[in-house]
Design a protein around this motif. Structure first.
Motif, PDB file in Angstrom:
ATOM      1  N   VAL A 254       0.822  -1.214   0.000  1.00 55.57           N
ATOM      2  CA  VAL A 254       0.000   0.000   0.000  1.00 55.57           C
ATOM      3  C   VAL A 254       0.856   1.264   0.000  1.00 55.57           C
ATOM      4  O   VAL A 254       0.591   2.201  -0.751  1.00 55.57           O
ATOM      5  N   TYR A 255       1.884   1.280   0.846  1.00 52.44           N
ATOM      6  CA  TYR A 255       2.655   2.523   1.015  1.00 52.44           C
ATOM      7  C   TYR A 255       3.758   2.683  -0.032  1.00 52.44           C
ATOM      8  O   TYR A 255       3.787   3.669  -0.774  1.00 52.44           O
ATOM      9  N   LEU A 256       4.681   1.705  -0.120  1.00 49.74           N
ATOM     10  CA  LEU A 256       5.799   1.849  -1.047  1.00 49.74           C
ATOM     11  C   LEU A 256       5.411   1.533  -2.482  1.00 49.74           C
ATOM     12  O   LEU A 256       5.775   2.249  -3.400  1.00 49.74           O
ATOM     13  N   GLY A 257       4.714   0.440  -2.683  1.00 46.27           N
ATOM     14  CA  GLY A 257       4.382   0.004  -4.040  1.00 46.27           C
ATOM     15  C   GLY A 257       5.474  -0.815  -4.678  1.00 46.27           C
ATOM     16  O   GLY A 257       5.199  -1.722  -5.469  1.00 46.27           O
ATOM     17  N   ALA A 258       6.721  -0.525  -4.387  1.00 38.33           N
ATOM     18  CA  ALA A 258       7.867  -1.293  -4.873  1.00 38.33           C
ATOM     19  C   ALA A 258       8.944  -1.228  -3.800  1.00 38.33           C
ATOM     20  O   ALA A 258       9.079  -0.224  -3.105  1.00 38.33           O
ATOM     21  N   ALA A 259       9.704  -2.303  -3.672  1.00 34.08           N
ATOM     22  CA  ALA A 259      10.687  -2.348  -2.591  1.00 34.08           C
ATOM     23  C   ALA A 259      11.831  -3.271  -2.957  1.00 34.08           C
ATOM     24  O   ALA A 259      11.685  -4.220  -3.743  1.00 34.08           O
ATOM     25  N   GLU A 260      12.991  -2.972  -2.377  1.00 33.64           N
ATOM     26  CA  GLU A 260      14.155  -3.838  -2.415  1.00 33.64           C
ATOM     27  C   GLU A 260      14.493  -4.143  -0.962  1.00 33.64           C
ATOM     28  O   GLU A 260      14.585  -3.233  -0.128  1.00 33.64           O
ATOM     29  N   VAL A 261      14.684  -5.400  -0.641  1.00 33.77           N
ATOM     30  CA  VAL A 261      14.661  -5.838   0.750  1.00 33.77           C
ATOM     31  C   VAL A 261      15.737  -5.158   1.593  1.00 33.77           C
ATOM     32  O   VAL A 261      15.499  -4.776   2.749  1.00 33.77           O
ATOM     33  N   GLY A 262      16.927  -4.969   1.047  1.00 27.79           N
ATOM     34  CA  GLY A 262      17.991  -4.371   1.830  1.00 27.79           C
ATOM     35  C   GLY A 262      17.732  -2.922   2.195  1.00 27.79           C
ATOM     36  O   GLY A 262      18.106  -2.465   3.279  1.00 27.79           O
ATOM     37  N   GLU A 263      17.097  -2.175   1.296  1.00 22.77           N
ATOM     38  CA  GLU A 263      16.826  -0.766   1.547  1.00 22.77           C
ATOM     39  C   GLU A 263      15.573  -0.566   2.392  1.00 22.77           C
ATOM     40  O   GLU A 263      15.540   0.290   3.281  1.00 22.77           O
ATOM     41  N   ALA A 264      14.518  -1.324   2.096  1.00 26.23           N
ATOM     42  CA  ALA A 264      13.232  -1.100   2.772  1.00 26.23           C
ATOM     43  C   ALA A 264      13.139  -1.792   4.112  1.00 26.23           C
ATOM     44  O   ALA A 264      12.441  -1.303   5.014  1.00 26.23           O
ATOM     45  N   PHE A 265      13.820  -2.935   4.296  1.00 22.68           N
ATOM     46  CA  PHE A 265      13.639  -3.731   5.511  1.00 22.68           C
ATOM     47  C   PHE A 265      14.973  -4.098   6.151  1.00 22.68           C
ATOM     48  O   PHE A 265      15.127  -5.186   6.697  1.00 22.68           O
ATOM     49  N   GLY A 266      15.920  -3.195   6.081  1.00 23.74           N
ATOM     50  CA  GLY A 266      17.224  -3.442   6.681  1.00 23.74           C
ATOM     51  C   GLY A 266      17.194  -3.306   8.192  1.00 23.74           C
ATOM     52  O   GLY A 266      16.156  -3.101   8.826  1.00 23.74           O
ATOM     53  N   ILE A 267      18.401  -3.380   8.779  1.00 22.07           N
ATOM     54  CA  ILE A 267      18.512  -3.341  10.231  1.00 22.07           C
ATOM     55  C   ILE A 267      18.021  -2.014  10.797  1.00 22.07           C
ATOM     56  O   ILE A 267      17.539  -1.939  11.931  1.00 22.07           O
TER      57      ILE A 267
END
Length: 358
Positions: A254-267
């Motif tokens: 809903v919010y991002l629409g597109a994501a790359e795991v390291g940037e969006a869900f990193g530490i």
């Protein structure tokens, strides 16, 4: 003189144990619900939706989930970003594999998948705790990010390694994709927040919540009086991961629409949500809301004041934000470990006694 319990008579156990015992609290709660669901969708625009409201709603869900695990059950976790990634990639695979299934079902199933993964990584909590458990969940964070980067099946063999949410609708209105209106994004996420907050509040007030808090306060004494540490800790991991997985699914779809795991869900995502519950208040549903609101509004406020008003460089404003957050965390841990929620409780107690000194 309005904020009083005098004259409010309880005639049933349900009334005696209600969340808001004072009618003034109940009134403001109802006003907030009406404003959130009947007023805000009509006045919200794209800027407020993308910069403030939708991130606050999603982070509040994640903060409630982490607060259940850390604040109520006492199990320290640094893998929140990884579990959000599980929810994001689960909803992506479900959306692309079963396009005819409603998006709400996909989000709930993504939460269930994340709950199963959370239970798996929660198994070490039966033998270790404290700093060692934090390291174990930190390992889960790095492992999950590595897994989603290295296995092409998770991102459907995309050349860029990025996942993109396809457009999905509810009642003929887009809730994911580039054509989603701001009010639809907000309402879709706010509906999940309302239901999950209601579930969390009732869980923490019930038998399972008392078991979580018994394990948190002293696990050996809790086991002596009959609390099963196996089922109690794993249930906390399951419920917490379910909430965080739904937050991750909403954050991506809903919010991002597109994501790359390291940037969006990193530490950094794990630490951000941990900061929310520390500042807001451990062991408090309201503290999860307060911490999420503070951490979402602080960058917007500093950007408007320092960058927009004073003309400072944006990188300097970002560093000042980190300094403020760090100082607040140290200050709250020393002066008021229960965070903004405790300050709010103290203020309400003073209002109940005012104008008397004690």
């Amino acid at each position: 003189m309005l904020y009083r319990e005098a004259g409010e008579f309880k005639t049933s156990y349900a009334q005696d144990s209600q969340t808001f015992p004072i009618w003034w609290d109940r009134l403001w709660y109802q006003v907030a619900l009406v404003a959130g669901f009947a007023v805000l969708p009509f006045v919200i625009n794209d800027y407020w939706a993308n910069a403030v409201v939708v991130p606050f709603v999603i982070y509040a869900i994640a903060a409630i989930g982490l607060n259940i695990l850390t604040g109520y059950c006492g199990q320290v976790s640094l893998g929140t970003g990884g579990f959000m990634a599980v929810g994001a990639y689960a909803v992506y695979k479900l959306m692309t594999s079963f396009p005819d299934v409603p998006i709400m079902i996909h989000v709930i199933l993504a939460g269930a998948i994340t709950a199963a993964v959370g239970v798996l990584f929660g198994l070490p909590s039966l033998r270790i705790k404290g700093f060692y458990l934090a390291v174990a969940t930190l390992a889960a964070q790095f492992f999950l990010v590595w897994l989603f980067n290295k296995v092409p099946w998770f991102y459907n063999y995309s050349a860029s390694g990025q996942i993109t949410a396809p457009e999905r609708t509810m009642f003929g209105i887009a809730v994911t994709g580039a054509n989603t209106p701001a009010w639809a994004k907000y309402l879709f996420c706010a509906a999940f927040l309302f239901v999950l907050a209601w579930i969390a509040r009732n869980l923490t007030r019930g038998t399972i919540g008392r078991k979580w808090m018994a394990i948190r306060d002293m696990d050996i004494a809790a086991e002596i009086i009959g609390v099963n540490p196996l089922t109690t800790k794993l249930s906390a991991f399951a419920v917490s991961s379910f909430f965080i997985g739904i937050a991750g699914a909403l954050f991506f779809a809903v919010y991002l629409g597109a994501a790359e795991v390291g940037e969006a869900f990193g530490i950094q995502k794990s630490f951000l949500i941990l900061f929310m519950i520390i500042i807001g208040g451990l062991g408090s549903i309201f503290g999860s809301f307060a911490g999420a609101a503070f951490m979402v509004l602080l960058p917007v406020f500093l950007k408007n004041v320092l960058v927009g008003g004073l003309g400072w460089p944006s990188d300097l404003a970002a560093h000042i934000e980190l300094m403020i957050v760090g100082a607040l965390i140290i200050g709250f841990l020393i002066v008021e470990p229960h965070g903004l929620a405790q300050l709010w409780r103290v203020l309400k107690e003073k209002l109940r006694l005012w104008p008397f000194p004690h």
